[in-house]
Design a protein around this motif. Structure first.
Motif, PDB file in Angstrom:
ATOM      1  N   GLU A 191      13.078  11.371   6.270  1.00  0.00           N
ATOM      2  CA  GLU A 191      12.351  11.479   5.008  1.00  0.00           C
ATOM      3  C   GLU A 191      11.666  10.174   4.622  1.00  0.00           C
ATOM      4  OE1 GLU A 191      14.829  12.979   1.936  1.00  0.00           O
ATOM      5  OE2 GLU A 191      15.334  14.832   2.992  1.00  0.00           O
ATOM      6  N   VAL A 192      12.279   9.050   4.956  1.00  0.00           N
ATOM      7  CA  VAL A 192      11.675   7.758   4.611  1.00  0.00           C
ATOM      8  C   VAL A 192      10.342   7.593   5.319  1.00  0.00           C
ATOM      9  CG1 VAL A 192      11.916   5.258   4.783  1.00  0.00           C
ATOM     10  CG2 VAL A 192      13.878   6.647   4.108  1.00  0.00           C
ATOM     11  N   TYR A 193      10.295   7.964   6.587  1.00  0.00           N
ATOM     12  CA  TYR A 193       9.052   7.868   7.358  1.00  0.00           C
ATOM     13  C   TYR A 193       7.966   8.723   6.713  1.00  0.00           C
ATOM     14  CZ  TYR A 193       5.800   8.061  11.291  1.00  0.00           C
ATOM     15  OH  TYR A 193       4.677   7.981  12.078  1.00  0.00           O
ATOM     16  N   ASP A 194       8.314   9.960   6.399  1.00  0.00           N
ATOM     17  CA  ASP A 194       7.328  10.872   5.821  1.00  0.00           C
ATOM     18  C   ASP A 194       6.833  10.402   4.455  1.00  0.00           C
ATOM     19  OD1 ASP A 194       7.300  12.657   7.970  1.00  0.00           O
ATOM     20  OD2 ASP A 194       8.965  13.834   7.163  1.00  0.00           O
ATOM     21  N   SER A 195       7.743   9.895   3.647  1.00  0.00           N
ATOM     22  CA  SER A 195       7.375   9.531   2.281  1.00  0.00           C
ATOM     23  C   SER A 195       6.580   8.233   2.193  1.00  0.00           C
ATOM     24  CB  SER A 195       8.633   9.422   1.405  1.00  0.00           C
ATOM     25  OG  SER A 195       9.482   8.381   1.868  1.00  0.00           O
ATOM     26  N   THR A 196       6.689   7.378   3.205  1.00  0.00           N
ATOM     27  CA  THR A 196       6.006   6.083   3.158  1.00  0.00           C
ATOM     28  C   THR A 196       4.773   6.015   4.060  1.00  0.00           C
ATOM     29  OG1 THR A 196       7.437   5.193   4.926  1.00  0.00           O
ATOM     30  CG2 THR A 196       8.153   4.877   2.638  1.00  0.00           C
ATOM     31  N   TRP A 197       4.582   7.021   4.903  1.00  0.00           N
ATOM     32  CA  TRP A 197       3.503   6.920   5.898  1.00  0.00           C
ATOM     33  C   TRP A 197       2.122   6.838   5.265  1.00  0.00           C
ATOM     34  CZ3 TRP A 197      -0.979   9.213   7.468  1.00  0.00           C
ATOM     35  CH2 TRP A 197      -1.482   8.783   8.710  1.00  0.00           C
ATOM     36  N   ALA A 198       1.833   7.667   4.261  1.00  0.00           N
ATOM     37  CA  ALA A 198       0.501   7.697   3.669  1.00  0.00           C
ATOM     38  C   ALA A 198       0.119   6.343   3.082  1.00  0.00           C
ATOM     39  CB  ALA A 198       0.428   8.777   2.598  1.00  0.00           C
ATOM     40  N   GLU A 199       1.033   5.716   2.395  1.00  0.00           N
ATOM     41  CA  GLU A 199       0.753   4.404   1.800  1.00  0.00           C
ATOM     42  C   GLU A 199       0.579   3.352   2.883  1.00  0.00           C
ATOM     43  OE1 GLU A 199      -0.085   1.754  -1.229  1.00  0.00           O
ATOM     44  OE2 GLU A 199       0.097   3.939  -1.258  1.00  0.00           O
ATOM     45  N   LYS A 200       1.415   3.407   3.916  1.00  0.00           N
ATOM     46  CA  LYS A 200       1.288   2.456   5.022  1.00  0.00           C
ATOM     47  C   LYS A 200      -0.049   2.628   5.729  1.00  0.00           C
ATOM     48  CE  LYS A 200       3.368   1.217   9.465  1.00  0.00           C
ATOM     49  NZ  LYS A 200       4.449   1.532  10.436  1.00  0.00           N
ATOM     50  N   ALA A 201      -0.430   3.875   5.972  1.00  0.00           N
ATOM     51  CA  ALA A 201      -1.685   4.146   6.673  1.00  0.00           C
ATOM     52  C   ALA A 201      -2.882   3.654   5.868  1.00  0.00           C
ATOM     53  CB  ALA A 201      -1.816   5.643   6.955  1.00  0.00           C
ATOM     54  N   LYS A 202      -2.787   3.758   4.530  1.00  0.00           N
ATOM     55  CA  LYS A 202      -3.899   3.336   3.677  1.00  0.00           C
ATOM     56  C   LYS A 202      -4.214   1.864   3.859  1.00  0.00           C
ATOM     57  CE  LYS A 202      -3.166   3.294  -0.769  1.00  0.00           C
ATOM     58  NZ  LYS A 202      -2.953   3.789  -2.158  1.00  0.00           N
ATOM     59  N   HIS A 203      -3.194   1.073   4.144  1.00  0.00           N
ATOM     60  CA  HIS A 203      -3.377  -0.380   4.281  1.00  0.00           C
ATOM     61  C   HIS A 203      -3.567  -0.800   5.738  1.00  0.00           C
ATOM     62  CE1 HIS A 203      -2.525  -1.078   0.066  1.00  0.00           C
ATOM     63  NE2 HIS A 203      -1.449  -0.289   0.180  1.00  0.00           N
ATOM     64  N   THR A 204      -3.456   0.132   6.665  1.00  0.00           N
ATOM     65  CA  THR A 204      -3.589  -0.231   8.086  1.00  0.00           C
ATOM     66  C   THR A 204      -4.607   0.673   8.784  1.00  0.00           C
ATOM     67  OG1 THR A 204      -1.726   1.234   8.673  1.00  0.00           O
ATOM     68  CG2 THR A 204      -1.212  -1.083   8.238  1.00  0.00           C
ATOM     69  N   MET A 205      -5.538   1.222   8.017  1.00  0.00           N
ATOM     70  CA  MET A 205      -6.497   2.155   8.590  1.00  0.00           C
ATOM     71  C   MET A 205      -7.437   1.469   9.574  1.00  0.00           C
ATOM     72  SD  MET A 205      -7.073   5.371   8.589  1.00  0.00           S
ATOM     73  CE  MET A 205      -6.141   5.868   7.136  1.00  0.00           C
ATOM     74  N   TRP A 206      -7.877   0.254   9.245  1.00  0.00           N
ATOM     75  CA  TRP A 206      -8.753  -0.492  10.121  1.00  0.00           C
ATOM     76  C   TRP A 206      -8.125  -1.826  10.543  1.00  0.00           C
ATOM     77  CZ3 TRP A 206     -10.924   2.416   6.132  1.00  0.00           C
ATOM     78  CH2 TRP A 206     -11.790   3.432   6.549  1.00  0.00           C
TER      79      TRP A 206
END
Length: 206
Positions: A191-206
């Motif tokens: 659940e931790v992975y799922d709940s934090t992925w979107a925010e992490k991806a937002k800052h590591t998109m490029w």
């Protein structure tokens, strides 16, 4: 099971449907024509196929429309944006330069296919020219075009890929966190992975 082991065997079967239509061969070009260039300029997504000693790899590539740059009629430039850092495609290209691209455009039935040979370039000026929000890719794939052609719309029509009614509710599928937790026996994911992925991806998109 009746395994077909020869090209002649295949041709006997598919020859029953008649000869290859002129449109199936006339559409093939050995360079990026003005019409094909337009497809590439608006495409936000492509799949990249490569081959290496370990086998084949087909990887998704997506970015803002036109993220694959047409340098000239025989050269495409594909920036390597941040991902999982496995670099499977790049490892393959270094050892076997053959590549295949298939571009998809939302709402458009025809796909565009490009086959060619590639090298990996880490020239700083070239990489910097692809920077987004001040973040440049670490490498750029330079693809020499061998052939380019459009793929007819039958597959996308049959699949209904762009139809909203066919979209699948993510909640009906296992989540990435669930898959990771199962395969790693709880070491990663959950659940931790799922709940934090979107925010992490937002800052590591490029």
């Amino acid at each position: 099971m009746a395994v077909i082991e020869t090209v002649e065997g295949l041709e006997r079967i598919y020859g029953e449907w008649g000869a290859v239509a002129d449109a199936s061969t006339a559409k093939v070009a050995d360079h990026i024509t003005p019409h094909y260039r337009r497809f590439i300029e608006v495409a936000p997504f492509a799949t990249l196929a490569t081959a290496g000693p370990e086998g084949l790899d087909c990887s998704p590539r997506g970015d803002r429309p036109g993220f694959v740059r047409v340098a000239d009629p025989r050269t495409l430039l594909l920036p390597d944006r941040r991902g999982n850092n496995r670099i499977d495609s790049l490892r393959n290209v270094v050892r076997d330069p053959r590549v295949g691209l298939m571009f998809l455009i939302p709402g458009i039935g025809n796909a565009l296919r490009v086959n060619g040979r590639a090298v990996i370039d880490d020239d700083r000026t070239l990489c910097a020219s692809f920077a987004v929000d001040g973040k440049a890719p670490r490498t750029v794939m330079v693809i020499t075009v061998g052939e380019v052609y459009f793929q007819c719309a039958r597959a996308l029509i049959r699949s209904g890929l762009w139809q909203q009614a066919n979209h699948v509710d993510p909640k009906t599928l296992p989540s990435p966190g669930q898959i990771l937790a199962e395969l790693s026996h709880g070491r990663v994911g959950g659940e931790v992975y799922d709940s934090t992925w979107a925010e992490k991806a937002k800052h590591t998109m490029w």
